[in-house]
Motif scaffolding. Structure first.
Motif, PDB file in Angstrom:
ATOM      1  N   ILE A 104       0.863  -1.184   0.000  1.00  9.96           N
ATOM      2  CA  ILE A 104       0.000   0.000   0.000  1.00  9.96           C
ATOM      3  C   ILE A 104       0.898   1.231   0.000  1.00  9.96           C
ATOM      4  N   ILE A 105       0.813   2.045  -1.053  1.00  6.27           N
ATOM      5  CA  ILE A 105       1.670   3.222  -1.204  1.00  6.27           C
ATOM      6  C   ILE A 105       0.877   4.470  -0.830  1.00  6.27           C
ATOM      7  N   THR A 106       1.455   5.273   0.044  1.00  4.13           N
ATOM      8  CA  THR A 106       0.851   6.543   0.456  1.00  4.13           C
ATOM      9  C   THR A 106       1.858   7.671   0.231  1.00  4.13           C
ATOM     10  N   THR A 107       1.434   8.895   0.548  1.00 10.04           N
ATOM     11  CA  THR A 107       2.309  10.057   0.377  1.00 10.04           C
ATOM     12  C   THR A 107       2.570  10.696   1.737  1.00 10.04           C
ATOM     13  N   ASP A 108       3.850  10.997   2.012  1.00  7.01           N
ATOM     14  CA  ASP A 108       4.191  11.594   3.306  1.00  7.01           C
ATOM     15  C   ASP A 108       4.023  13.114   3.236  1.00  7.01           C
ATOM     16  N   GLU A 109       4.423  13.798   4.342  1.00  7.48           N
ATOM     17  CA  GLU A 109       4.240  15.237   4.417  1.00  7.48           C
ATOM     18  C   GLU A 109       5.099  16.008   3.415  1.00  7.48           C
ATOM     19  N   ASN A 110       6.139  15.361   2.859  1.00  9.05           N
ATOM     20  CA  ASN A 110       6.996  15.999   1.868  1.00  9.05           C
ATOM     21  C   ASN A 110       6.567  15.668   0.435  1.00  9.05           C
ATOM     22  N   ASN A 111       5.384  15.091   0.333  1.00  8.64           N
ATOM     23  CA  ASN A 111       4.839  14.726  -0.983  1.00  8.64           C
ATOM     24  C   ASN A 111       5.696  13.671  -1.677  1.00  8.64           C
ATOM     25  N   LEU A 112       6.281  12.784  -0.870  1.00 12.23           N
ATOM     26  CA  LEU A 112       7.107  11.686  -1.389  1.00 12.23           C
ATOM     27  C   LEU A 112       6.477  10.357  -0.989  1.00 12.23           C
ATOM     28  N   PRO A 113       6.689   9.310  -1.771  1.00 15.56           N
ATOM     29  CA  PRO A 113       6.030   8.029  -1.492  1.00 15.56           C
ATOM     30  C   PRO A 113       6.611   7.300  -0.285  1.00 15.56           C
ATOM     31  N   GLU A 114       5.730   6.621   0.431  1.00 13.91           N
ATOM     32  CA  GLU A 114       6.103   5.690   1.482  1.00 13.91           C
ATOM     33  C   GLU A 114       5.115   4.532   1.419  1.00 13.91           C
ATOM     34  N   GLY A 115       5.444   3.415   2.066  1.00 15.06           N
ATOM     35  CA  GLY A 115       4.596   2.254   1.886  1.00 15.06           C
ATOM     36  C   GLY A 115       4.442   1.399   3.125  1.00 15.06           C
ATOM     37  N   SER A 116       3.436   0.529   3.057  1.00 20.09           N
ATOM     38  CA  SER A 116       3.206  -0.501   4.070  1.00 20.09           C
ATOM     39  C   SER A 116       3.111  -1.828   3.331  1.00 20.09           C
TER      40      SER A 116
END
Length: 417
Positions: A104-116
């Motif tokens: 599951i890919i989301t966006t962090d506060e810096n508008n960059l991808p992070e995932g679970s």
């Protein structure tokens, strides 16, 4: 001389026909062949489709397309598939083992991808390592696009820096030469270590066995003890040579049979392809000198005991010497020029391993090699003379023993002969 070779033949054939020798050799050979064929064995049990299948849920709907590009996920060995359903249904697909995982890919506060990442089993060496690398690559790509840096510029920045090296000491070996020799040095150290442990104990045990069965009294009446001792050493040496030839020959042909998978790579990694032929000569010389030094010591100690149970206790100092030599040599592989390695290369009990290590890893003057060999030869001669006297008296000693104090008693008995 006929009596000498008769004892040599008796020692050799009685051991080579023993079930313990045959079984041990067969098991060891089977292990070597199995290791040589390990890639083929693993391939037999591996699935035809080695690619991992991972579901992807992208809340932003902008990152999943990147995962289809080879420059990001091509080397990971993972096939990513977009999933349009709910998170619960995606997890159920993974639980039912229809897919290997869920990302599951989301966006962090810096508008960059992070995932679970979700999977039935999580291990340190699992596919999550590749997933993390893919996400890192994705983050780099998105981040450079956000800042306006093109991929070519980024590749130039991360390209390895060029460093030209030039060695000023002509006598020093290059890193490439040291790597070529390191494998051969380690093989020789390990073979000598195992030979002394196995065959040294075998010599001592053989002598103790003959004493406990009173066979020794018949043998020394037909041949001098000194003849019997060296015949025993030579007989066990031939036995060891037979076993080494079988094991190395079997391993060599097993590796050659896997020419396409590991043969060339194995010999290259072990440094057995481009070495100077002289180093092989030194390997044989120091191996023989090391064997005869410790074999003579083992025969001398074995003559002091009357029971097989006492052998291990009495040869323990000899075992400790070879263990210390091996530890020093293993340490010296990374620092062969250290003072400790230099000094111990002239100590007889350590020289067979340490001096050969220095020869393989460094360019040392020929006089240092000659000095070490001379010290070894003189030590072997001195030990042979001492061992002959101890053996002559020790084979006549019966009763409980197991102390080095029995050396003096054995020497006194030899004077009475």
């Amino acid at each position: 001389m006929n009596k000498f070779w008769t004892i040599v033949g008796h020692t050799y054939f009685s051991r080579v026909k023993a079930k313990s020798f045959i079984i041990t050799t067969a098991i060891t050979l089977a292990i070597i062949i199995g290791l040589a064929n390990l890639p083929s064995i693993l391939e037999m049990f591996s699935s035809d489709d080695e690619s991992e299948h991972v579901l992807v849920m992208d809340e932003s709907e902008i990152y999943s397309s990147y995962l289809q590009e080879d420059e990001i996920s091509g080397g990971a060995g993972i096939t990513f598939e977009n999933f349009e359903g709910t998170e619960e249904s995606a997890k159920q697909e993974v639980i039912d083992e229809k897919y290997d995982g869920l990302l599951i890919i989301t966006t962090d506060e810096n508008n960059l991808p992070e995932g679970s990442y979700y999977a039935n089993r999580i291990s340190e060496m699992g596919e999550q390592v590749e997933i993390e690398q893919v996400l890192q690559q994705l983050k780099t790509v998105v981040g450079t696009q956000e800042t306006g840096i093109d991929q070519e510029t980024l590749a130039t920045i991360y390209a390895p820096v060029t460093l030209d090296t030039e060695q000023l000491d002509d006598s020093a070996r290059t890193a490439e030469e040291m790597n070529q020799s390191r494998g051969l040095v380690y093989v020789m150290l390990f073979v000598l270590y195992m030979t002394v442990l196995v065959y040294g104990q075998m010599i001592a045990t053989d002598v103790a066995t003959e004493k406990s069965s009173r066979v020794m009294e018949l043998l020394i009446s037909s041949a001098p003890p000194i003849t019997h001792m060296f015949a025993k050493i030579i007989g066990i040496a031939f036995l060891g040579l037979t076993q080494v030839i079988i094991l190395l020959g079997g391993g060599y042909f097993a590796i050659q049979a896997n020419q396409d998978t590991m043969a060339g790579e194995f010999f290259e990694v072990m440094g057995l392809t481009n070495n100077d032929p002289v180093i092989y000569i030194y390997a044989v010389v120091f191996f023989l000198l090391g064997y005869f030094l410790y074999a003579t010591l083992a025969a001398m100690l074995g003559s002091l005991v009357s029971r097989i149970e006492d052998v291990n206790q009495l040869i323990m100092p000899m075992v400790m010497l070879i263990v210390i030599a091996f530890i020093l040599a293993a340490t010296g592989l990374s620092v062969p020029e250290s003072t400790m390695i230099t000094v111990t290369s002239y100590i007889p009990f350590f020289a067979p391993m340490i001096m050969f290590l220095r020869i393989g890893m460094l360019n040392i003057p020929i006089w240092e090699i000659a000095l070490s060999i001379s010290i070894l030869v003189l030590t072997i001669a001195a030990f042979a003379a001492l061992a002959a006297r101890v053996y002559k008296g020790g084979v006549l000693m019966y009763g409980k023993s197991g102390s080095l104090k029995d050396l003096k008693r054995a020497i006194n008995l030899s004077k009475k002969e």
